[in-house]
Design a protein around this motif. Structure first.
Motif, PDB file in Angstrom:
ATOM      1  N   ASN A   1     -46.331 -44.251 -36.081  1.00  0.00           N
ATOM      2  CA  ASN A   1     -45.032 -44.852 -35.745  1.00  0.00           C
ATOM      3  C   ASN A   1     -43.908 -44.255 -36.579  1.00  0.00           C
ATOM      4  O   ASN A   1     -44.133 -43.713 -37.659  1.00  0.00           O
ATOM      5  N   LYS A   2     -42.698 -44.356 -36.074  1.00  0.00           N
ATOM      6  CA  LYS A   2     -41.517 -44.034 -36.873  1.00  0.00           C
ATOM      7  C   LYS A   2     -41.168 -45.242 -37.740  1.00  0.00           C
ATOM      8  O   LYS A   2     -41.605 -46.364 -37.459  1.00  0.00           O
ATOM      9  N   GLY A   3     -40.374 -45.004 -38.783  1.00  0.00           N
ATOM     10  CA  GLY A   3     -39.769 -46.094 -39.542  1.00  0.00           C
ATOM     11  C   GLY A   3     -38.320 -46.239 -39.106  1.00  0.00           C
ATOM     12  O   GLY A   3     -37.760 -45.345 -38.472  1.00  0.00           O
TER      13      GLY A   3
ATOM     14  N   VAL B   1     -37.493 -54.955 -37.172  1.00  0.00           N
ATOM     15  CA  VAL B   1     -37.316 -53.678 -37.881  1.00  0.00           C
ATOM     16  C   VAL B   1     -38.492 -53.488 -38.827  1.00  0.00           C
ATOM     17  O   VAL B   1     -38.883 -54.398 -39.557  1.00  0.00           O
ATOM     18  N   PHE B   2     -39.078 -52.293 -38.782  1.00  0.00           N
ATOM     19  CA  PHE B   2     -40.273 -51.970 -39.569  1.00  0.00           C
ATOM     20  C   PHE B   2     -40.030 -50.613 -40.225  1.00  0.00           C
ATOM     21  O   PHE B   2     -39.775 -49.627 -39.541  1.00  0.00           O
ATOM     22  N   SER B   3     -40.106 -50.566 -41.559  1.00  0.00           N
ATOM     23  CA  SER B   3     -39.618 -49.385 -42.292  1.00  0.00           C
ATOM     24  C   SER B   3     -40.715 -48.532 -42.923  1.00  0.00           C
ATOM     25  O   SER B   3     -40.419 -47.661 -43.743  1.00  0.00           O
TER      26      SER B   3
ATOM     27  N   GLU C   1     -44.086 -56.553 -37.824  1.00  0.00           N
ATOM     28  CA  GLU C   1     -44.885 -55.896 -36.782  1.00  0.00           C
ATOM     29  C   GLU C   1     -44.560 -54.408 -36.703  1.00  0.00           C
ATOM     30  O   GLU C   1     -43.386 -54.029 -36.673  1.00  0.00           O
ATOM     31  N   VAL C   2     -45.606 -53.601 -36.632  1.00  0.00           N
ATOM     32  CA  VAL C   2     -45.420 -52.158 -36.423  1.00  0.00           C
ATOM     33  C   VAL C   2     -44.807 -51.935 -35.039  1.00  0.00           C
ATOM     34  O   VAL C   2     -45.261 -52.527 -34.056  1.00  0.00           O
ATOM     35  N   LYS C   3     -43.800 -51.087 -34.966  1.00  0.00           N
ATOM     36  CA  LYS C   3     -43.201 -50.703 -33.682  1.00  0.00           C
ATOM     37  C   LYS C   3     -43.160 -49.177 -33.614  1.00  0.00           C
ATOM     38  O   LYS C   3     -42.844 -48.520 -34.618  1.00  0.00           O
ATOM     39  N   ALA C   4     -43.458 -48.625 -32.450  1.00  0.00           N
ATOM     40  CA  ALA C   4     -43.559 -47.168 -32.301  1.00  0.00           C
ATOM     41  C   ALA C   4     -42.289 -46.462 -32.768  1.00  0.00           C
ATOM     42  O   ALA C   4     -42.338 -45.421 -33.424  1.00  0.00           O
ATOM     43  N   ASP C   5     -41.124 -47.047 -32.452  1.00  0.00           N
ATOM     44  CA  ASP C   5     -39.848 -46.435 -32.838  1.00  0.00           C
ATOM     45  C   ASP C   5     -39.291 -46.986 -34.147  1.00  0.00           C
ATOM     46  O   ASP C   5     -38.165 -46.661 -34.532  1.00  0.00           O
TER      47      ASP C   5
ATOM     48  N   CYS D   1     -33.747 -53.388 -44.215  1.00  0.00           N
ATOM     49  CA  CYS D   1     -35.004 -52.635 -44.116  1.00  0.00           C
ATOM     50  C   CYS D   1     -36.155 -53.606 -43.898  1.00  0.00           C
ATOM     51  O   CYS D   1     -36.159 -54.723 -44.433  1.00  0.00           O
ATOM     52  N   GLY D   2     -37.150 -53.167 -43.129  1.00  0.00           N
ATOM     53  CA  GLY D   2     -38.343 -53.974 -42.899  1.00  0.00           C
ATOM     54  C   GLY D   2     -39.452 -53.629 -43.870  1.00  0.00           C
ATOM     55  O   GLY D   2     -39.205 -53.176 -44.993  1.00  0.00           O
TER      56      GLY D   2
END
Length: 473
Positions: A446-448, A434-436, A417-421, A229-230
Motif C-alpha cells: 500500500n501507499k502511505g 488516513v493510513f501513513s 485500516e490499511v488502504k491501498a492509496d 497523519c495516520g
C-alpha cells in the motif's frame, strides 16, 4: 475429539469440484499476500460447499492477516464445529483469541493442539508463550493492589552519563530543536538515545498528557495549514519521509498523529521518542491521539514490549504503558472536524461533551465509548454490525451523518485500516480514513498518505507516497 459434524448440507459433485477450484484460486492469492482476494475466493468456495472445515480455517487465516480478528475467530469456530478433530481449526482459533487478548481461551486451544500433535515444535512454542502470559497476568493481578506508579520509582539522578556516550543530549533537561535534529540523525544511523534522556522524555510527556482532556480542542487559524497523519507502526524511515515531504513540525507547521505509533515495525522505539520529543518541543502545535496499539495486550503481541526490553529495560516498558494511558482519545479541529483512531459508536446520541469527560487513565475496555474510539470501523451499508475485529463496532453512512448533525460537525477523520492509496473517502465524503505506514508489515504494497487542511475551509487535501527502502541493516 470426536470427528466430523453430522448436520452437513447436501452438495452436488459439480459444486464440490467448483469449490475446490475456488479454494486453489484463494490459496494462490494468499501466497501473493493479496488477502482481500483470498477472503473473497475462500468465501466463494464456502458458498458452493459449506461442509469443508479447511475452507473456514483458511479464510480464518486470511482474516487474521488482515487483523479481522472477529471474523477469524468465527471462521475457526465453524471449522471446529464441522470437524472436531481438525487440528488447524484449534490453531487458528487460538491465534484469534491471542490477537484479541483472550489468553486463557487461547491456552485451552493450544493445549488441544499440543495434545493432538506432541511433536509440533511451533505449537509447543506458542503453548509455552501463552502459558507464560497467562501466569504473568495472574501474578500482576495478584500484586496490583500494592502497585506503585512506575514514574515514582524512576531515579534519574542515579543514572550516570558514560564518558563514551556521544549521542544527543538534553540541554538543561529540555528538548530543543537542535536536540531533535540530532536525535533523528542518531536514529538514522542506528544509534540509541541514552536511557537517562529516554526516561526524562517519558516522565515529562506523561505530565503533559495528564493535563489534557480526553478530547483536545485544536484551533487552526484561517491562513495556517494543519497536517493529520495516520498509523506509523514503527516505520521510522517512512516517518522521516513524511517530514522530508511536508517539513519538520513547528508552530507554523503543526501536526496531529492519529494513533498506532508502535508495534509491527522494527523501529517503534525510535518512532515514539521522535514523536514524544516533538510533543515536548511544541506542546501546543503537535498532537497525538491514542490508538488501539497503545495498549498492553497489543504491545505484548505485536513487538513493542519486546523491543523496549531489548533496547532498554522492562521497567521502561511498564512506564510506556503508564504514559499511553494518558494519551488523549480524540481531537476536535475548529469545532468542525473530529479526529479519532478508530471510529464511531454503538449508540446514537453521543455528544462531544461525553467524549471530553471519558475517564481514560486505564487499559482500553472491551466496550463503551473509549473502546469504540480506538477500535471501530466504517462499513458501506447503513446501520451497524458486529466488528470484523471482534472489538468495537462497524458503522454505516447513516450513523456518521446523524453523529455529525447532532454535533454540528463537517466530517470525521480516522485511521486504523490499511488502504491501498493510503487514504479512503467514504460515507458521502463524511468519513475519511488516513493510513501513513506504506507497504505495511513489508508485505501489503500500500501507499502511505497524510492530510493537509487549512483553518479557513477545512477541506482535506491528500499527499500519498511510497515506502522508503532503508540502506541500513
Amino acid at each position: 475429539m470426536s470427528g466430523e459434524d453430522d448436520s452437513k448440507l447436501e452438495v452436488s459433485e459439480e459444486q464440490i469440484k467448483e469449490a475446490e477450484v475456488c479454494k486453489e484460486t484463494a490459496n494462490k492469492y494468499f501466497k501473493e499476500q493479496n488477502f482481500d482476494e483470498a477472503v473473497k475466493w475462500y468465501s466463494k468456495a464456502i458458498e458452493l460447499n459449506p461442509n469443508v472445515a479447511v475452507y473456514y480455517a483458511n479464510r480464518s487465516f486470511a482474516n487474521l492477516r488482515q487483523e479481522a480478528f472477529g471474523y477469524a475467530l468465527s471462521d475457526a469456530s465453524k471449522a471446529i464445529l464441522l470437524d472436531k478433530s481438525y487440528v488447524k481449526g484449534y490453531y487458528r482459533r487460538a491465534a484469534a483469541h491471542m490477537s484479541l487478548g483472550k489468553f486463557k481461551l487461547a491456552l485451552r486451544d493450544f493445549e488441544t493442539v499440543t495434545k493432538a500433535r506432541p511433536n509440533d515444535s511451533d505449537a509447543k512454542k506458542k503453548f509455552l508463550e501463552c502459558t507464560k502470559i497467562v501466569r504473568k497476568l495472574a501474578f500482576e493481578k495478584a500484586i496490583a493492589v500494592d502497585k506503585k506508579n512506575v514514574a515514582d520509582t524512576i531515579d534519574l539522578a542515579g543514572m550516570a552519563i558514560e564518558d563514551d556516550y556521544f549521542g544527543p543530549k538534553l540541554v538543561d533537561d529540555k528538548v530543543t530543536l537542535d536536540f531533535m535534529k540530532k536525535l533523528m540523525d542518531c536514529y538514522k544511523n542506528q544509534g540509541k538515545l541514552h536511557r537517562k534522556y529516554a526516561y526524562k522524555i517519558l516522565l515529562d510527556v506523561e505530565q503533559l498528557f495528564m493535563k489534557q482532556p480526553s478530547m483536545v480542542e485544536v484551533h487552526i487559524p484561517d491562513d495556517k495549514k494543519f497536517t493529520i497523519c495516520g498509523d506509523i507502526h514503527g516505520q521510522f524511515y517512512d516517518l522521516m519521509n513524511i517530514f522530508t515531504l511536508n517539513g519538520l513540525p513547528s508552530p507554523d507547521n503543526p501536526y496531529l498523529f492519529n494513533g498506532d505509533f508502535v508495534d509491527r515495525g522494527s523501529f517503534s522505539v525510535e518512532c515514539i521518542f521522535t514523536l514524544f520529543g516533538f510533543k515536548l518541543l511544541y506542546p501546543d502545535h503537535f498532537f497525538m491521539s491514542r490508538g488501539n496499539h497503545e495498549s498492553v495486550t497489543m504491545n505484548q503481541m505485536y513487538g513493542f514490549e519486546g523491543e523496549v526490553k531489548s533496547k532498554y529495560t522492562e521497567q521502561m516498558a511498564h512506564l510506556f504503558t503508564e504514559v499511553y494511558n494518558w494519551l488523549p482519545l480524540c481531537h476536535c479541529l475548529n469545532n468542525r472536524v473530529l479526529v479519532m483512531h478508530g471510529g464511531l459508536f454503538s449508540r446514537d446520541g453521543v455528544k462531544l461533551d461525553e467524549l471530553r469527560e471519558i475517564e481514560r487513565n486505564k487499559q482500553p475496555p472491551e466496550d463503551g465509548l473509549m473502546c469504540e474510539l480506538l477500535w471501530s470501523d466504517p462499513q458501506p451499508q447503513d446501520g451497524r454490525a458486529p466488528s470484523k475485529r471482534g472489538v468495537g463496532v462497524q458503522f454505516g453512512p447513516d450513523v456518521t451523518h446523524r453523529f455529525l448533525k447532532d454535533n454540528g460537525l463537517d466530517y470525521v477523520v480516522r485511521s486504523h485500516e490499511v488502504k491501498a492509496d493510503g487514504y479512503e473517502v467514504a460515507h458521502d465524503g463524511k468519513c475519511i480514513t488516513v493510513f501513513s505506514a506504506p507497504n505495511y508489515c513489508d508485505t501489503m504494497g500500500n501507499k502511505g498518505a497524510f492530510i493537509i487542511l487549512n483553518g479557513k475551509d477545512m477541506k482535506p487535501n491528500f499527499t500519498t507516497y511510497e515506502a522508503v527502502v532503508s540502506t541500513k541493516s
